[in-house]
Structures are given as C-alpha cells and as structure tokens.
Write a protein that holds these residues in place. Structure first.
Motif, PDB file in Angstrom:
ATOM      1  N   ILE A  55       0.839  -1.206   0.000  1.00 15.90           N
ATOM      2  CA  ILE A  55       0.000   0.000   0.000  1.00 15.90           C
ATOM      3  C   ILE A  55       0.871   1.253   0.000  1.00 15.90           C
ATOM      4  O   ILE A  55       0.667   2.179  -0.803  1.00 15.90           O
ATOM      5  N   LEU A  56       1.852   1.293   0.901  1.00 14.40           N
ATOM      6  CA  LEU A  56       2.746   2.446   0.963  1.00 14.40           C
ATOM      7  C   LEU A  56       3.544   2.592  -0.328  1.00 14.40           C
ATOM      8  O   LEU A  56       3.774   3.708  -0.808  1.00 14.40           O
ATOM      9  N   GLY A  57       3.964   1.454  -0.890  1.00 15.38           N
ATOM     10  CA  GLY A  57       4.727   1.491  -2.133  1.00 15.38           C
ATOM     11  C   GLY A  57       3.939   2.097  -3.272  1.00 15.38           C
ATOM     12  O   GLY A  57       4.471   2.881  -4.065  1.00 15.38           O
ATOM     13  N   VAL A  58       2.665   1.744  -3.369  1.00 14.77           N
ATOM     14  CA  VAL A  58       1.807   2.290  -4.428  1.00 14.77           C
ATOM     15  C   VAL A  58       1.652   3.801  -4.257  1.00 14.77           C
ATOM     16  O   VAL A  58       1.728   4.573  -5.235  1.00 14.77           O
ATOM     17  N   ALA A  65       5.839   9.403  -9.619  1.00 11.46           N
ATOM     18  CA  ALA A  65       5.600   9.322 -11.056  1.00 11.46           C
ATOM     19  C   ALA A  65       5.061  10.618 -11.648  1.00 11.46           C
ATOM     20  O   ALA A  65       5.168  10.844 -12.853  1.00 11.46           O
ATOM     21  N   VAL A  66       4.493  11.477 -10.804  1.00 12.34           N
ATOM     22  CA  VAL A  66       3.887  12.711 -11.303  1.00 12.34           C
ATOM     23  C   VAL A  66       4.963  13.773 -11.505  1.00 12.34           C
ATOM     24  O   VAL A  66       5.706  14.082 -10.571  1.00 12.34           O
ATOM     25  N   PRO A  67       5.084  14.340 -12.711  1.00 17.54           N
ATOM     26  CA  PRO A  67       6.048  15.428 -12.929  1.00 17.54           C
ATOM     27  C   PRO A  67       5.778  16.584 -11.971  1.00 17.54           C
ATOM     28  O   PRO A  67       4.613  16.888 -11.662  1.00 17.54           O
ATOM     29  N   PHE A  68       6.841  17.240 -11.513  1.00 22.94           N
ATOM     30  CA  PHE A  68       6.674  18.252 -10.470  1.00 22.94           C
ATOM     31  C   PHE A  68       5.809  19.416 -10.928  1.00 22.94           C
ATOM     32  O   PHE A  68       5.027  19.951 -10.145  1.00 22.94           O
ATOM     33  N   ILE A  69       5.922  19.814 -12.186  1.00 24.39           N
ATOM     34  CA  ILE A  69       5.117  20.932 -12.666  1.00 24.39           C
ATOM     35  C   ILE A  69       3.639  20.584 -12.627  1.00 24.39           C
ATOM     36  O   ILE A  69       2.786  21.435 -12.333  1.00 24.39           O
ATOM     37  N   VAL A  70       3.301  19.311 -12.871  1.00 26.57           N
ATOM     38  CA  VAL A  70       1.909  18.860 -12.777  1.00 26.57           C
ATOM     39  C   VAL A  70       1.464  18.835 -11.318  1.00 26.57           C
ATOM     40  O   VAL A  70       0.346  19.232 -10.978  1.00 26.57           O
ATOM     41  N   LEU A  71       2.361  18.389 -10.449  1.00 28.02           N
ATOM     42  CA  LEU A  71       2.055  18.349  -9.019  1.00 28.02           C
ATOM     43  C   LEU A  71       1.806  19.753  -8.481  1.00 28.02           C
ATOM     44  O   LEU A  71       0.922  19.959  -7.636  1.00 28.02           O
ATOM     45  N   LEU A  72       2.588  20.713  -8.953  1.00 30.69           N
ATOM     46  CA  LEU A  72       2.397  22.102  -8.533  1.00 30.69           C
ATOM     47  C   LEU A  72       0.968  22.565  -8.788  1.00 30.69           C
ATOM     48  O   LEU A  72       0.325  23.158  -7.919  1.00 30.69           O
ATOM     49  N   PRO A 102       8.262  11.611  -0.800  1.00 31.32           N
ATOM     50  CA  PRO A 102       8.347  10.237  -1.334  1.00 31.32           C
ATOM     51  C   PRO A 102       9.663   9.976  -2.049  1.00 31.32           C
ATOM     52  O   PRO A 102      10.163   8.845  -2.035  1.00 31.32           O
ATOM     53  N   TYR A 103      10.227  11.004  -2.662  1.00 31.74           N
ATOM     54  CA  TYR A 103      11.518  10.862  -3.338  1.00 31.74           C
ATOM     55  C   TYR A 103      12.603  10.486  -2.322  1.00 31.74           C
ATOM     56  O   TYR A 103      13.371   9.536  -2.530  1.00 31.74           O
ATOM     57  N   TYR A 104      12.639  11.223  -1.213  1.00 33.42           N
ATOM     58  CA  TYR A 104      13.645  10.914  -0.193  1.00 33.42           C
ATOM     59  C   TYR A 104      13.326   9.605   0.515  1.00 33.42           C
ATOM     60  O   TYR A 104      14.235   8.878   0.936  1.00 33.42           O
ATOM     61  N   ALA A 105      12.054   9.278   0.651  1.00 32.43           N
ATOM     62  CA  ALA A 105      11.674   8.022   1.294  1.00 32.43           C
ATOM     63  C   ALA A 105      12.244   6.828   0.533  1.00 32.43           C
ATOM     64  O   ALA A 105      12.730   5.864   1.143  1.00 32.43           O
ATOM     65  N   ARG A 106      12.196   6.869  -0.788  1.00 29.87           N
ATOM     66  CA  ARG A 106      12.751   5.776  -1.595  1.00 29.87           C
ATOM     67  C   ARG A 106      14.272   5.706  -1.428  1.00 29.87           C
ATOM     68  O   ARG A 106      14.845   4.617  -1.343  1.00 29.87           O
ATOM     69  N   ILE A 107      14.925   6.852  -1.387  1.00 27.82           N
ATOM     70  CA  ILE A 107      16.378   6.861  -1.180  1.00 27.82           C
ATOM     71  C   ILE A 107      16.722   6.288   0.185  1.00 27.82           C
ATOM     72  O   ILE A 107      17.656   5.482   0.335  1.00 27.82           O
ATOM     73  N   ALA A 108      15.967   6.699   1.212  1.00 30.08           N
ATOM     74  CA  ALA A 108      16.197   6.189   2.560  1.00 30.08           C
ATOM     75  C   ALA A 108      15.950   4.681   2.621  1.00 30.08           C
ATOM     76  O   ALA A 108      16.694   3.939   3.276  1.00 30.08           O
ATOM     77  N   GLU A 109      14.910   4.223   1.942  1.00 30.01           N
ATOM     78  CA  GLU A 109      14.605   2.792   1.911  1.00 30.01           C
ATOM     79  C   GLU A 109      15.787   1.993   1.355  1.00 30.01           C
ATOM     80  O   GLU A 109      16.180   0.966   1.923  1.00 30.01           O
ATOM     81  N   VAL A 110      16.360   2.455   0.261  1.00 29.37           N
ATOM     82  CA  VAL A 110      17.502   1.777  -0.341  1.00 29.37           C
ATOM     83  C   VAL A 110      18.693   1.780   0.614  1.00 29.37           C
ATOM     84  O   VAL A 110      19.396   0.769   0.759  1.00 29.37           O
TER      85      VAL A 110
END
Length: 217
Positions: A55-58, A65-72, A102-110
């Motif tokens: 669930i957290l992974g999804v 996956a969302v481009p930052f300009i779209v997220l803005l 979420p970007y840093y979370a994936r780095i921390a996970e690795v």
C-alpha cells in the motif's frame, strides 16, 4: 537591463533558500521514517508486513511518477488550504515538501536495505528487538547513504523551487521568468543560471563531505 542586480538577486536567492530549507526539513522528517517503514515491512524486513508495504509502495510510486510541474498545479487547492494562498514563497513550500518526501523516502529505503544483513542477525542473536536494530544498526550503518540521499534531494528541490516560479512561487525561478524571459533580459537569465549552478555545487560539495565524515568503511 536592470542596473542594480543585487536588488533583484539577493531577495530571490533568499526566497529560494527559505523554500528549500523549509521544504527540505519537512521532507527529511517525513521521508526518513517513511523510508524506514518501507524497508522494515518489506519481505525479509525486521517488521515484515507485505500488505502495508504494498500500500505504501503504491502511494509513494504515485507521487514519484507525477512530474513536479503537474504536481504544482494539482496541489493548488491544498496549497490554498494550508498556506492561505497559491502564490509566493510560503505557498511553494507545500508542493515542494509533498513532492520531495516520497523521493527521499525511496532513497532512505535503499540505504536501509543496503545495511549488512549479518549485523542485523547478530543483534537478533543477542536478543535485540526491532527498535534496537533500528537505533544501533540500521541508522548508524545507513547514515552515509541517508546524508548523500538527502543532499541529492536538496539539489532536486533547488531545481523544483526554480520551477515553482512558473506559477508565481517566488525565488530565482520567478526572477528568471519575469525579468529574464518576459522582459527578454538575457543577462538576468544567465545570472540566474550561474547562481543556481553555484548553489547546487555548494550543496553537493557540503553534503558529500558530510557523508564521507560518517562513512567508517
């Protein structure tokens, strides 16, 4: 061309630093535990919970996956709710923090997953529980990777803060768009690029040195 560049660049630089620092702090405080949970609940983790991990992974993958300009743009209603406005430095912090977490979370996970599994088993054999493993093994051993990953996150956020200028987020990006692009001032545009490169280089150099200081391998 504007005659007094410091009157333009210094406030813009200050706004960029404020946005990056505030959003970076939020991303670190939220992304680090999220990365730990992702690593710990994965198959073979110290708190294996596959359903929670999926669930957290999804959720994390969706934001990544969302481009930052779209997220803005997509987060404008939430930004208004939290900051009271959708423009300006304070408003830009909201999407920056949400995008970077979420970007840093994936780095921390690795980083947590790369810790030698033998050390974890050694602590388990001596009766250590999950929190003992986290505090005495995972965090100390993963610290260089966590610091290096946070440096990469900050560098990415500097670029994101510049992109926030496209919707009135302030900072160097706003300066480049309003004075460099809209007024066709190539000097301002070139100056913004040089300042951004210098800022990224300073952050990267400082982060690399800090990560090496804690790397005992």
């Amino acid at each position: 061309m504007y005659s007094n560049w410091p009157d333009l660049f210094l406030p813009a630089l200050r706004e960029t630093l404020e946005m990056t620092a505030a959003a970076g702090a939020i991303a670190f405080l939220a992304g680090l535990p999220l990365g730990l949970v992702l690593a710990a609940t994965a198959p073979g983790g110290i708190w294996e919970q596959r359903w929670l991990n999926r669930i957290l992974g999804v959720i994390v993958n969706a934001f990544c996956a969302v481009p930052f300009i779209v997220l803005l743009v997509a987060l404008i209603p939430l930004t208004r709710l939290i900051a009271g406005t959708s423009i300006g430095t304070e408003a830009a912090i909201v999407p920056l923090a949400i995008g970077a977490t979420p970007y840093y979370a994936r780095i921390a996970e690795v980083s947590f997953r790369d810790v030698d599994h033998g050390l974890i088993e050694a602590v388990k054999s001596m009766g250590g529980n999950g929190w003992t493993i986290v505090l005495d093994v995972l965090v100390p051993e993963a610290l260089p990777g966590l610091l290096a990953g946070f440096t990469a996150t900050i560098v990415t956020m500097i670029g994101g803060s510049a992109m926030a200028g496209a919707i009135g987020g302030g900072g160097l990006g706003d300066l480049a768009i309003r004075h460099g692009y809209q007024r066709f001032d190539t000097g301002i545009m070139a100056g913004v690029i040089v300042v951004l490169i210098a800022l990224v280089s300073i952050v990267q150099l400082g982060g690399d040195r800090l990560a090496r200081r804690f790397d005992h391998r």
